[in-house]
Write an enzyme that holds these catalytic residues in place. Structure first.
Site, PDB file in Angstrom:
ATOM      1  N   CYS A 298       0.875  -1.173  -0.049  1.00  0.00           N
ATOM      2  CA  CYS A 298      -0.063  -0.121  -0.032  1.00  0.00           C
ATOM      3  C   CYS A 298       0.746   1.240   0.056  1.00  0.00           C
ATOM      4  CB  CYS A 298      -1.034  -0.003   1.198  1.00  0.00           C
ATOM      5  SG  CYS A 298      -0.274  -0.557   2.932  1.00  0.00           S
TER       6      CYS A 298
ATOM      7  N   ALA B 215      -1.900 -17.938   0.225  1.00  0.00           N
ATOM      8  CA  ALA B 215      -2.069 -16.384   0.473  1.00  0.00           C
ATOM      9  C   ALA B 215      -1.289 -15.831  -0.790  1.00  0.00           C
ATOM     10  CB  ALA B 215      -1.161 -15.870   1.587  1.00  0.00           C
ATOM     11  N   THR B 216      -2.084 -16.156  -2.151  1.00  0.00           N
ATOM     12  CA  THR B 216      -1.404 -15.668  -3.326  1.00  0.00           C
ATOM     13  C   THR B 216      -1.576 -14.418  -3.640  1.00  0.00           C
ATOM     14  OG1 THR B 216      -2.911 -17.141  -4.150  1.00  0.00           O
ATOM     15  CG2 THR B 216      -0.758 -18.005  -4.069  1.00  0.00           C
ATOM     16  N   GLY B 217      -2.603 -13.685  -3.035  1.00  0.00           N
ATOM     17  CA  GLY B 217      -3.071 -12.431  -3.253  1.00  0.00           C
ATOM     18  C   GLY B 217      -3.785 -12.363  -4.545  1.00  0.00           C
TER      19      GLY B 217
ATOM     20  N   ARG C  46       0.736  -2.933  -9.100  1.00  0.00           N
ATOM     21  CA  ARG C  46       0.500  -3.548  -7.788  1.00  0.00           C
ATOM     22  C   ARG C  46       1.726  -3.688  -7.015  1.00  0.00           C
ATOM     23  NH1 ARG C  46      -3.561  -5.720  -4.687  1.00  0.00           N
ATOM     24  NH2 ARG C  46      -3.167  -8.086  -4.236  1.00  0.00           N
TER      25      ARG C  46
ATOM     26  N   THR D 221      -9.996 -24.107   4.463  1.00  0.00           N
ATOM     27  CA  THR D 221     -10.546 -24.484   3.097  1.00  0.00           C
ATOM     28  C   THR D 221     -11.445 -26.029   3.641  1.00  0.00           C
ATOM     29  OG1 THR D 221      -8.817 -25.837   2.189  1.00  0.00           O
ATOM     30  CG2 THR D 221      -8.820 -23.676   1.851  1.00  0.00           C
TER      31      THR D 221
ATOM     32  N   ASN E 289      -6.041 -29.658   5.935  1.00  0.00           N
ATOM     33  CA  ASN E 289      -4.592 -29.126   6.422  1.00  0.00           C
ATOM     34  C   ASN E 289      -4.407 -27.920   5.469  1.00  0.00           C
ATOM     35  OD1 ASN E 289      -4.231 -30.742   4.055  1.00  0.00           O
ATOM     36  ND2 ASN E 289      -2.497 -31.469   4.804  1.00  0.00           N
TER      37      ASN E 289
END
Length: 421
Positions: A43, A105-107, A127, A264, A268
């Site tokens: 950010c 956590a691949t965004g 980005r 999910t 695991n």
């Protein structure tokens, strides 16, 4: 010894690592990132482009963080797919990495519209730090630039370019800027401030072609008019990076679907951040809130649960804040409703002379949204009221008074320790 694998090296991934290490000091943690750069504050890249901050100031953690936490950091490697049956990920270079517990956590990545010439040299997303560096390398060579999109990313890019003395035009298809963040009143205040500082905003127009031979020279609008420029930044939203779970049993919707434990449907495998679809507190249904504070919250909860805790994550809500040229604005939750509807009650204060705007949205005497421009002090108090779904009837008429703050609500809160500012 347990093997934790975290795909993604930004807010969610780093927060998860810290939560894991708070409970588990010895197990192996591996982070994989497709960027060739240590973790940084995404950010802040507009302030780096603007020259407001130096490169070293955008790092999320110091270089020693990974060694001190005994983390194996693998940069510049992309995971191609997850194989839940083998507890294994397959990288694009065919490397196989095993795990006992996995965090995805691949965004997200920028959306590029299908416009003729969009792949020409001089067209950028905004980005990553590499995007900011590549744009920064160009600014001393150009006089003018265009930005496609009037959302947060597009306007941040415009701000950074203008601060570097580039003439900037922002082309916005809708009738207002920041349509996914602000109502028309607050958006008009921001637009006015941008224009006062030399950024041209063109509403109700789109780009139909990027013109040039190899390198771009201009953009063509749907009005037929051509705007000369040597650089185009595309800020048309983002899409979650979830291709790696394609053709697996992991459930997806708009993003990777998770429950209250950030897990999910595979026992695991967890997810957090901009790729994660989870419950939205104000919408009352699953959604993606691709926001830095949400990624931090989700990463912390997911990491704790990966390490054996039982943290319940109640959900997130849309919230955005930004300041352009001294005008701060913030929106929380539901910021735009049909004000004639009996379902919602809207209370506003507008003071044009003071450049001040405050609006709150109520549903059944619960605060469900707010927009503030010019003065965003105490916005954390309103966030608290929304998150805890406090019945505001006892103090509703005081909510927008200048001196309203935490002392006025403390007796009505469930969790008196966590106050957001």
């Amino acid at each position: 010894m347990k093997q934790y694998l975290i795909i993604g090296n930004s807010a969610a991934g780093i927060s998860a690592v810290e939560a894991i290490r708070a409970k588990d000091k010895t197990s192996k943690i591996t982070i994989i990132s497709d960027e060739d750069y240590p973790s940084y504050c995404r950010c802040l890249i507009s302030y780096y482009l603007a020259g407001d901050i130096k490169e070293e100031k955008i790092l999320l953690r110091p270089d020693a963080f990974y060694k001190e936490n005994n983390i194996e950091l693998i940069l510049n490697k992309r995971v191609d797919r997850v194989n839940p049956k083998k507890n294994q990920v397959v990288c694009v270079d065919k490397t196989l990495i095993n795990y006992d517990t996995l965090l995805i956590a691949t965004g997200a990545r920028p959306k590029f519209p299908e416009i003729k010439g969009i792949k020409k040299t001089g067209v950028f997303g905004f980005r990553t730090i590499q995007d900011a560096k590549k744009i920064s390398e160009q600014v001393n060579l150009i006089k003018s630039a265009c930005v496609l999109g009037g959302g947060l990313v597009g306007l941040k890019a415009a701000y950074g370019l203008k601060k570097r003395k580039v003439d900037v035009k922002v082309i916005v298809k809708s009738k207002q800027i920041l349509s996914q963040m602000l109502d028309a009143q607050a958006a008009s205040m921001v637009q006015k401030r941008l224009e006062e500082n030399g950024i041209d905003v063109i509403l109700g127009r789109d780009i139909t072609e990027v013109i040039g031979e190899g390198e771009m020279k201009a953009v063509k609008l749907d009005s037929g008019k051509a705007l000369e420029c040597s650089l185009l930044v595309v800020g048309k939203g983002v899409q979650p990076n979830m291709e790696l779970v394609k053709e697996t049993e992991i459930k997806v919707g708009e993003g990777i679907i998770t429950g209250k434990d950030l897990k999910t449907n595979v026992e695991n495998i967890f997810s957090a951040g901009d790729v994660c679809e989870n419950y939205d507190l104000t919408l009352g249904k699953p959604s993606i809130n691709a926001l830095w504070p949400v990624a931090v919250e989700q990463g912390k909860a997911a990491g704790s649960n990966m390490a054996g805790e039982n943290i319940i994550y109640d959900g997130s809500l849309g919230m955005n804040s930004i300041e352009f040229f001294g005008l701060p604005v913030i929106s929380l939750g539901i910021y735009k409703v049909d004000e004639a509807s009996k379902d919602y009650e809207v209370i506003k204060v507008i003071d044009d002379k003071a450049n001040l705007y405050k609006k709150i949205v109520l549903h059944n005497n619960n605060l469900v949204g707010a927009v503030f421009a010019g003065d965003i002090r105490n916005s954390g108090v309103f966030l608290k009221l929304i998150k805890e779904r406090v019945d505001v009837t006892p103090f509703k008429d005081k909510l927008l008074e200048e001196n309203f703050g935490f002392p006025g609500i403390i007796d009505f809160l469930k969790d008196k320790e966590r106050i957001y500012v």
